[in-house]
Design a protein around this motif. Structure first.
Motif, PDB file in Angstrom:
ATOM      1  N   GLN A   1       0.819  -1.208   0.000  1.00 19.23           N
ATOM      2  CA  GLN A   1       0.000   0.000   0.000  1.00 19.23           C
ATOM      3  C   GLN A   1       0.856   1.263   0.000  1.00 19.23           C
ATOM      4  O   GLN A   1       0.623   2.192  -0.787  1.00 19.23           O
ATOM      5  CB  GLN A   1      -0.959   0.008   1.190  1.00 19.23           C
ATOM      6  N   GLN A   2       1.859   1.329   0.872  1.00 19.01           N
ATOM      7  CA  GLN A   2       2.689   2.527   0.940  1.00 19.01           C
ATOM      8  C   GLN A   2       3.509   2.710  -0.328  1.00 19.01           C
ATOM      9  O   GLN A   2       3.716   3.849  -0.783  1.00 19.01           O
ATOM     10  CB  GLN A   2       3.612   2.470   2.162  1.00 19.01           C
ATOM     11  N   GLU A   3       3.961   1.616  -0.922  1.00 16.15           N
ATOM     12  CA  GLU A   3       4.688   1.714  -2.187  1.00 16.15           C
ATOM     13  C   GLU A   3       3.816   2.349  -3.266  1.00 16.15           C
ATOM     14  O   GLU A   3       4.277   3.206  -4.033  1.00 16.15           O
ATOM     15  CB  GLU A   3       5.134   0.321  -2.633  1.00 16.15           C
TER      16      GLU A   3
ATOM     17  N   VAL B   1       3.013  12.063 -21.368  1.00 13.26           N
ATOM     18  CA  VAL B   1       2.670  12.139 -19.949  1.00 13.26           C
ATOM     19  C   VAL B   1       2.395  10.754 -19.388  1.00 13.26           C
ATOM     20  O   VAL B   1       2.889  10.376 -18.318  1.00 13.26           O
ATOM     21  CB  VAL B   1       1.452  13.060 -19.739  1.00 13.26           C
ATOM     22  N   GLN B   2       1.615   9.968 -20.100  1.00 16.90           N
ATOM     23  CA  GLN B   2       1.241   8.648 -19.587  1.00 16.90           C
ATOM     24  C   GLN B   2       2.446   7.706 -19.505  1.00 16.90           C
ATOM     25  O   GLN B   2       2.471   6.793 -18.671  1.00 16.90           O
ATOM     26  CB  GLN B   2       0.136   8.053 -20.451  1.00 16.90           C
ATOM     27  N   ALA B   3       3.437   7.928 -20.364  1.00 21.43           N
ATOM     28  CA  ALA B   3       4.652   7.110 -20.281  1.00 21.43           C
ATOM     29  C   ALA B   3       5.349   7.301 -18.941  1.00 21.43           C
ATOM     30  O   ALA B   3       6.008   6.386 -18.424  1.00 21.43           O
ATOM     31  CB  ALA B   3       5.589   7.464 -21.429  1.00 21.43           C
ATOM     32  N   LYS B   4       5.195   8.485 -18.371  1.00 21.11           N
ATOM     33  CA  LYS B   4       5.819   8.765 -17.085  1.00 21.11           C
ATOM     34  C   LYS B   4       5.092   8.066 -15.935  1.00 21.11           C
ATOM     35  O   LYS B   4       5.591   8.054 -14.804  1.00 21.11           O
ATOM     36  CB  LYS B   4       5.871  10.272 -16.851  1.00 21.11           C
ATOM     37  N   ALA B   5       3.907   7.518 -16.224  1.00 22.50           N
ATOM     38  CA  ALA B   5       3.137   6.802 -15.208  1.00 22.50           C
ATOM     39  C   ALA B   5       3.347   5.303 -15.303  1.00 22.50           C
ATOM     40  O   ALA B   5       2.567   4.521 -14.747  1.00 22.50           O
ATOM     41  CB  ALA B   5       1.654   7.132 -15.354  1.00 22.50           C
ATOM     42  N   ALA B   6       4.403   4.880 -15.985  1.00 26.91           N
ATOM     43  CA  ALA B   6       4.616   3.454 -16.251  1.00 26.91           C
ATOM     44  C   ALA B   6       4.664   2.629 -14.969  1.00 26.91           C
ATOM     45  O   ALA B   6       4.161   1.498 -14.932  1.00 26.91           O
ATOM     46  CB  ALA B   6       5.902   3.263 -17.048  1.00 26.91           C
ATOM     47  N   LYS B   7       5.237   3.188 -13.910  1.00 31.26           N
ATOM     48  CA  LYS B   7       5.354   2.414 -12.668  1.00 31.26           C
ATOM     49  C   LYS B   7       3.991   2.099 -12.059  1.00 31.26           C
ATOM     50  O   LYS B   7       3.840   1.109 -11.333  1.00 31.26           O
ATOM     51  CB  LYS B   7       6.221   3.161 -11.653  1.00 31.26           C
ATOM     52  N   LEU B   8       2.992   2.919 -12.382  1.00 29.90           N
ATOM     53  CA  LEU B   8       1.655   2.678 -11.840  1.00 29.90           C
ATOM     54  C   LEU B   8       0.970   1.489 -12.500  1.00 29.90           C
ATOM     55  O   LEU B   8       0.025   0.919 -11.938  1.00 29.90           O
ATOM     56  CB  LEU B   8       0.782   3.928 -12.009  1.00 29.90           C
ATOM     57  N   SER B   9       1.433   1.107 -13.673  1.00 33.19           N
ATOM     58  CA  SER B   9       0.780   0.025 -14.412  1.00 33.19           C
ATOM     59  C   SER B   9       0.915  -1.331 -13.708  1.00 33.19           C
ATOM     60  O   SER B   9       0.180  -2.270 -14.028  1.00 33.19           O
ATOM     61  CB  SER B   9       1.344  -0.071 -15.827  1.00 33.19           C
ATOM     62  N   GLN B  10       1.843  -1.433 -12.758  1.00 37.99           N
ATOM     63  CA  GLN B  10       2.002  -2.696 -12.026  1.00 37.99           C
ATOM     64  C   GLN B  10       0.956  -2.865 -10.928  1.00 37.99           C
ATOM     65  O   GLN B  10       0.862  -3.930 -10.310  1.00 37.99           O
ATOM     66  CB  GLN B  10       3.398  -2.766 -11.408  1.00 37.99           C
ATOM     67  N   PHE B  11       0.134  -1.831 -10.717  1.00 33.97           N
ATOM     68  CA  PHE B  11      -0.901  -1.886  -9.692  1.00 33.97           C
ATOM     69  C   PHE B  11      -2.282  -1.975 -10.348  1.00 33.97           C
ATOM     70  O   PHE B  11      -2.511  -1.425 -11.424  1.00 33.97           O
ATOM     71  CB  PHE B  11      -0.833  -0.658  -8.784  1.00 33.97           C
TER      72      PHE B  11
END
Length: 212
Positions: free
Chosen positions: A24-26, A80-90
């Motif tokens: 959750q915190q990650e 912009v959305q490429a910068k959100a790549a780390k969120l795709s693992q959630f």
């Protein structure tokens, strides 16, 4: 600090992530990084308030944008959305665009502040039943406001017609638990029967942009 806009001078985007408690915190840190480095600089961005569920399995972003066109430009911007790549693992549990349709009491302070306790009730509804549910929410909100610990009740309807949420601001967990136990509040667990599926989580506000 962010303010719930019951006069609908903004659009509201509520994104709810499902997450393992140990991550959750990650997830919260990943969202905040994206907000700080990218989102807050986008045209039309108004605010973002990050909430963590008390049970550890949800993270909610309550965001506001000036117009629907601004938000669509943001989500359609590939750079912009490429910068959100780390969120795709959630995993995203729910994501909808809303307007505020009921906000009570009339004199409530509608600021979203870090540390606030929030009850988010989610109603999955068929489009043909959405406005009937809104009318019932208007009718029954007075029952819930008999509890002095409820600071405000803010009902939102999704523009796609399939989801309503109540964003309730509470003084304390004990006040909310009284709502669940006291028989005089029983109608609140029944009014939506036959119109919607309902579930809820309790959240703590952990971050706002703009800051408090």
């Amino acid at each position: 600090m962010p303010t719930i806009a019951k006069n609908n001078d903004v659009i509201t985007v509520i994104i709810i992530f499902a997450v393992e408690a140990e991550r959750q915190q990650e997830l919260i840190d990943t969202i905040i990084e994206f907000l700080e480095t990218t989102v807050k600089h986008q045209s039309g961005f108004v605010s973002s308030s990050i909430h963590k569920s008390i049970d550890g399995v949800r993270v909610m972003n309550y965001a506001q944008w000036k117009t629907l066109e601004d938000y669509q430009a943001f989500i359609n911007n590939s750079e912009v959305q490429a910068k959100a790549a780390k969120l795709s693992q959630f995993q995203i549990h729910e994501s909808h665009i809303y307007e505020v349709v009921v906000s009570k009491p009339d004199d409530a302070t509608l600021n979203i502040a870090k540390g606030g306790l929030i009850h988010l009730a989610e109603f999955r509804v068929k489009p043909e039943n959405q406005m009937r549910l809104v009318e019932l929410e208007k009718e029954y909100v007075g029952v819930s406001l008999q509890n002095p610990g409820l600071l405000s009740a803010n009902f939102h309807r999704s523009l796609d017609g399939v989801h309503n949420v109540n964003y309730g601001q509470w003084r304390s967990l004990a006040d909310f638990e009284e709502l669940l136990k006291d028989p005089k509040y029983k109608p609140l667990s029944e009014y939506w029967q036959g119109l919607a599926e309902n579930k809820f989580h309790l959240y703590e506000v952990v971050y706002t942009q703009p800051t408090d």
